[in-house]
Design an enzyme around this catalytic site. Structure first.
Site, PDB file in Angstrom:
ATOM      1  N   ASP A   1       1.537  -0.799   1.933  1.00 16.73           N
ATOM      2  CA  ASP A   1       0.369  -0.805   1.060  1.00 16.73           C
ATOM      3  C   ASP A   1      -0.321  -2.161   1.255  1.00 16.73           C
ATOM      4  OD1 ASP A   1      -1.308  -0.096  -1.244  1.00 16.73           O
ATOM      5  OD2 ASP A   1      -0.135  -1.613  -2.294  1.00 16.73           O
TER       6      ASP A   1
ATOM      7  N   ASP B   1      -3.165  -3.941  -1.255  1.00 15.38           N
ATOM      8  CA  ASP B   1      -3.373  -4.726  -2.480  1.00 15.38           C
ATOM      9  C   ASP B   1      -2.081  -4.823  -3.282  1.00 15.38           C
ATOM     10  OD1 ASP B   1      -6.562  -5.004  -2.847  1.00 15.38           O
ATOM     11  OD2 ASP B   1      -6.083  -3.068  -1.946  1.00 15.38           O
TER      12      ASP B   1
ATOM     13  N   ASP C   1       4.097  -1.455  -3.901  1.00  6.67           N
ATOM     14  CA  ASP C   1       4.296  -2.206  -5.147  1.00  6.67           C
ATOM     15  C   ASP C   1       4.103  -1.379  -6.398  1.00  6.67           C
ATOM     16  OD1 ASP C   1       1.451  -2.033  -4.692  1.00  6.67           O
ATOM     17  OD2 ASP C   1       1.183  -3.570  -6.212  1.00  6.67           O
TER      18      ASP C   1
END
Length: 221
Positions: free
Chosen positions: A12, A14, A171
């Site tokens: 991922d 961001d 995250d």
């Protein structure tokens, strides 16, 4: 030498590769200000990220008053224009990331990005961070007709990176749900933009620093 267990590691963007909250917050507050709304703090924005820019604007509007599609349509181009121009003013890679990426590359692992960020914004940010040579594939939230947590974008990123045995690093619950739907192991970082405690993400393994990534992947393999 024991062969590394994964051919591809997808990430991922961001909150996983980089702390983009300062620039996302600035763009969101710029748009909110133009719409006559109050600003939202960066710490709140960290919990709003993960579903793309339009969803971020919707959440920002909801946090500051009423929200409707007309307001989103009005504010979205304002957000995009500002963010495109200021995409890496305050954004920084997380500690230990680039050393971990170097180690993976030295082991012959292909690196990919699977993000819900618009693909054009993802590519712009990767270039701004001088990562063009690091990632062989970037799949964004608008690359396919579906986005995470649908597993199709993750499968596409892995395929574009050459395929093979793969793991995903993220995250948020969006990332762990994506990996689960794809049937792939998932490493979740504890320092990202999750809207819940990291222990509730259901990741295969949690890491507190990118120094822990290589050993974690080796254990998963």
């Amino acid at each position: 030498m024991t062969r590394f267990p994964f051919d591809v590691v997808a990430f991922d963007l961001d909150g996983t590769l980089a702390d983009t909250a300062p620039d996302l917050t600035a763009a969101l507050n710029h748009a909110l200000g133009r719409l006559g709304r109050a600003a939202v703090p960066a710490e709140s924005v960290r919990h709003m990220v993960g579903h793309g820019a339009r969803a971020l604007l919707q959440k920002g509007l909801a946090a500051t008053g009423e929200v409707d599609e007309a307001l989103v349509e009005q504010g979205f181009p304002i957000f995009l224009e500002y963010y495109e121009t200021n995409i890496a003013v305050g954004t920084k890679p997380f500690d230990g990331l680039e050393a971990a990426l170097d180690t993976l590359a030295s082991k012959g692992v292909k690196l990919a990005i699977c993000t819900n960020k618009l693909e054009s914004l993802g590519r712009r940010l990767v270039s701004a961070l001088n990562w063009d040579d690091r990632f062989v594939a970037i799949v964004g939230g608008d690359t396919l007709p579906v986005r995470k947590p649908d597993p199709a974008p993750l499968f596409e990123a892995i395929a574009r990176a050459g395929g093979g045995r793969a793991a995903f690093v993220g995250d948020s619950i969006t990332d762990t749900d994506t990996a689960r739907a794809a049937g792939l192991p998932c490493v979740a970082v504890t320092f990202g933009f999750s809207d819940r405690p990291p222990a509730q993400l259901g990741a295969s393994v949690l890491i507190d620093h990118f120094d822990e990534l290589i050993p974690a992947l080796e254990r998963l393999g």
